[in-house]
Structure formats: structure tokens, C-alpha cells
Design an enzyme around this catalytic site. Structure first.
Site, PDB file in Angstrom:
ATOM      1  N   CYS A   1       0.769  -1.236  -0.126  1.00  0.00           N
ATOM      2  CA  CYS A   1       0.174   0.115   0.166  1.00  0.00           C
ATOM      3  C   CYS A   1       1.009   1.215   0.086  1.00  0.00           C
ATOM      4  O   CYS A   1       1.503   1.696  -1.021  1.00  0.00           O
ATOM      5  CB  CYS A   1      -1.005  -0.149   1.205  1.00  0.00           C
ATOM      6  SG  CYS A   1      -2.445   1.137   1.020  1.00  0.00           S
TER       7      CYS A   1
ATOM      8  N   HIS B   1      -3.344  -5.821   1.107  1.00  0.00           N
ATOM      9  CA  HIS B   1      -2.737  -5.952   2.215  1.00  0.00           C
ATOM     10  C   HIS B   1      -2.838  -7.383   2.463  1.00  0.00           C
ATOM     11  O   HIS B   1      -3.649  -7.908   3.266  1.00  0.00           O
ATOM     12  CB  HIS B   1      -3.490  -5.265   3.383  1.00  0.00           C
ATOM     13  CG  HIS B   1      -3.216  -3.687   3.479  1.00  0.00           C
ATOM     14  ND1 HIS B   1      -2.381  -3.018   4.024  1.00  0.00           N
ATOM     15  CD2 HIS B   1      -3.927  -2.818   2.663  1.00  0.00           C
ATOM     16  CE1 HIS B   1      -2.373  -1.754   3.906  1.00  0.00           C
ATOM     17  NE2 HIS B   1      -3.313  -1.518   3.108  1.00  0.00           N
TER      18      HIS B   1
ATOM     19  N   GLU C   1      -0.948  -8.712   4.821  1.00  0.00           N
ATOM     20  CA  GLU C   1      -0.827  -8.865   6.537  1.00  0.00           C
ATOM     21  C   GLU C   1      -2.112  -8.563   7.057  1.00  0.00           C
ATOM     22  O   GLU C   1      -2.171  -8.924   8.496  1.00  0.00           O
ATOM     23  CB  GLU C   1       0.161  -7.756   6.886  1.00  0.00           C
ATOM     24  CG  GLU C   1      -0.394  -6.306   7.063  1.00  0.00           C
ATOM     25  CD  GLU C   1      -0.754  -5.663   5.728  1.00  0.00           C
ATOM     26  OE1 GLU C   1      -0.455  -6.071   4.646  1.00  0.00           O
ATOM     27  OE2 GLU C   1      -0.867  -4.198   5.792  1.00  0.00           O
TER      28      GLU C   1
END
Lengths: 78, 223
Positions: free
Chosen positions: B87, B195, B197
């Protein structure tokens, strides 16, 4: 010395913000607007002996993203 | 194995990244602050997290790309150390010229925050080896400036070299050629808007991002 750096999107790079503003102008009843492109104006106060090369370097290293933007340097008479 | 997460003022996904790396690697990543002059010695992996570094001043990622720590990150990437930018981290990597192109305002002008389907285009990289080529995975996006732009010749080149890691199955932001994530020429730097994560365990609503960390950590085992 006062310097204005005009940063604009390169031709051919789509400008979603410009398009939205164009649409809004249209909605306000302003006719005859053919295109809107949004840019950025950076005003700087620099030492009088600042070279053109240094100004170019500032633009290319930071003030503009040369992938998508062009810049124009305008020296403003005091 | 030694991993690190770099935090800039305005980063807000650094802790999620740290937890993902800790859980997958079994070791706590080093936390690096943007003003640190140097990275710790002997790093095997560097992550640049999402967020709004420097308040997105000037352009997203532009200020962070010129912060002191980035000189070390660029040098490490050039030595072959794997670097992941997610990002805002992807924006920083393009601004630092470790990756080609730029990330512009989303085509529809809106901030997008939802889980999107991605197609794994390259399953041969150190970041994607645990996926299958052509597989569709579900990963959250949360960004305002994720509209990937590069000139046609650049796009042709990165596609020809297999450097598109992920594409959007449904183009959510106007990115050229549906590009969601790209690799550098050497294959040790990955930038992506989605994302991973935020999708590493079932409680996140999905765990498709976990294999990205398993891929890259797996590639480092023994390092």
C-alpha cells in the site's frame, strides 16, 4: 528570488480529479469547458544565485514525479 | 533470520506487518524508525508498511522515499535483500524508483476499503511461490491512491518479463492492465496495493495473505 513551479500531469495520463471537476462545472451550468486538468503550484523563495540546474534537480528529484508529471519553472520578478 | 519493519510518521499498518512476520517466522522483527540513519546489520528481509507517511504530503510516498532510512533500504534492495512494500509501502517504492510506474488517485475518486479477488500472475517469485499461477485469492485493499500507472512500453516490458505478481480480478481503482502488484527486475522487491498482512488468520476473515509471508520467509530459511 521568487520561483513558481507549475506541476502538471503529462498529456495522455488520465486525470480522474480533473474529470470529476469538469463534471461538477458542467453541473453548475458552465458550458463550453472542453477539458479540466488538475496540477500543483509550488511557490519558493530561493537565493538569487540559485542556478537553473539546481531548480531542475529540485523538480526532478522531489517536486514532480517524472513518471506522470511535467513541470515548468517560472521566475517571478520581484 | 532477521526481518525488519520500517515505520514512518503516519504509517499505520506497521504493527499488523510486524505481527504477520512474527507469526510466520517465529521471530520478532526489528522495528526501524524512519529517522534512523542505518538499517541494523544482517537483515534478511525488509517490509515497508501501509499508512499515510508524512500525511501524503506532496504525493503519496514522496516524502518517505526521501527520508534518511530509505537510502539504506535502497542500498539493501540493490544488494538483493528482499523488500516488500504494501500500500503506502508500494507508493514509497515507486517514489524511490525501486519499482517502475506511479500510483495515482483511484479512478472513481473514492477511498476503497474492502476485500477484493486477486489473480496470482507469477507464482515463481520468492514472494509468491506458495501460490499457484492463475489462482484467485482474497486480499483486503484500503487505499485512495492505488491506480497504477506506467507508460505502455514500461507495461509491455514488465509484463513480458513476468514481473506482474498480482492482478485485480475486478479492477477496483483504474490501474492500468489491472495491475495490483509488481516485482523489480531482479525479483527481490515486491510492491502491492492489497494488504496480505490483513489476511493471515481465519479471524481476519481470510488467510490468503499468509502464504505470501510463508513464501518469502521460506526462501530465507537457512539465511
Amino acid at each position: 528570488m521568487k520561483v513558481r513551479i507549475h506541476v502538471s500531469l503529462k498529456p495522455g495520463v488520465l486525470d480522474p480529479q480533473g474529470r470529476a471537476v469538469h463534471h461538477a462545472l458542467d453541473g453548475l451550468g458552465f458550458k463550453g469547458v472542453d477539458d479540466v486538468r488538475i496540477g500543483r503550484l509550488v511557490e519558493m523563495e530561493v537565493a538569487d544565485d540559485t542556478s537553473d540546474e539546481a531548480l531542475d534537480e529540485m523538480c526532478q528529484k522531489l517536486l514532480a514525479n517524472m513518471v506522470i508529471e511535467n513541470y515548468r519553472i517560472e521566475k517571478v520578478a520581484a | 533470520m532477521k526481518t525488519a519493519v520500517v515505520t514512518f510518521p503516519g504509517s499505520n499498518c506497521d504493527r499488523d506487518m510486524w505481527v504477520a512476520l512474527r507469526d510466520v517466522s517465529g521471530r520478532e522483527p526489528v522495528k526501524v524508525w524512519h529517522g534512523d540513519a542505518e538499517l541494523p546489520d544482517g537483515l534478511d528481509f525488509i517490509a515497508l508498511p501501509g499508512g499515510f507517511s508524512y500525511g501524503d504530503y506532496l504525493r503519496s510516498g514522496a516524502m518517505a522515499a526521501n527520508s534518511p532510512i530509505m537510502r539504506s533500504v535502497v542500498a539493501a534492495a540493490e544488494r538483493g535483500v528482499p523488500v516488500l512494500g504494501v500500500c503506502n509501502g508500494f507508493q514509497v517504492l515507486t517514489e524511490a524508483r525501486l519499482l517502475p510506474g506511479a500510483l495515482m488517485r483511484n479512478a472513481a475518486q473514492h477511498f476503497i476499503c474492502r476485500t477484493v479477488p486477486l489473480v496470482v500472475e507469477n507464482a515463481g517469485s520468492i514472494f509468491t511461490s506458495a501460490y499457484a499461477k492463475g489462482e484467485t485469492i482474497q486480499i483486503p485493499v484500503a487505499h485512495h491512491d492505488g491506480n497504477y500507472f506506467a507508460a505502455d512500453d514500461v507495461l509491455d516490458r514488465i509484463e513480458g518479463e513476468g514481473r506482474v505478481a498480482f492482478r485485480y480480478a475486478e479492477n477496483c481503482n483504474g490501474s492500468r492492465r489491472d495491475i495490483a502488484g509488481i516485482l523489480n527486475e531482479r525479483g527481490n522487491v515486491l510492491g502491492m496495493m492489497p494488504h496480505p498482512e490483513r489476511a493471515i488468520e481465519a479471524d481476519h476473515g481470510g488467510s490468503d495473505g499468509r502464504r505470501l509471508f510463508e513464501s518469502v520467509i521460506g526462501s530465507l530459511v537457512g539465511a
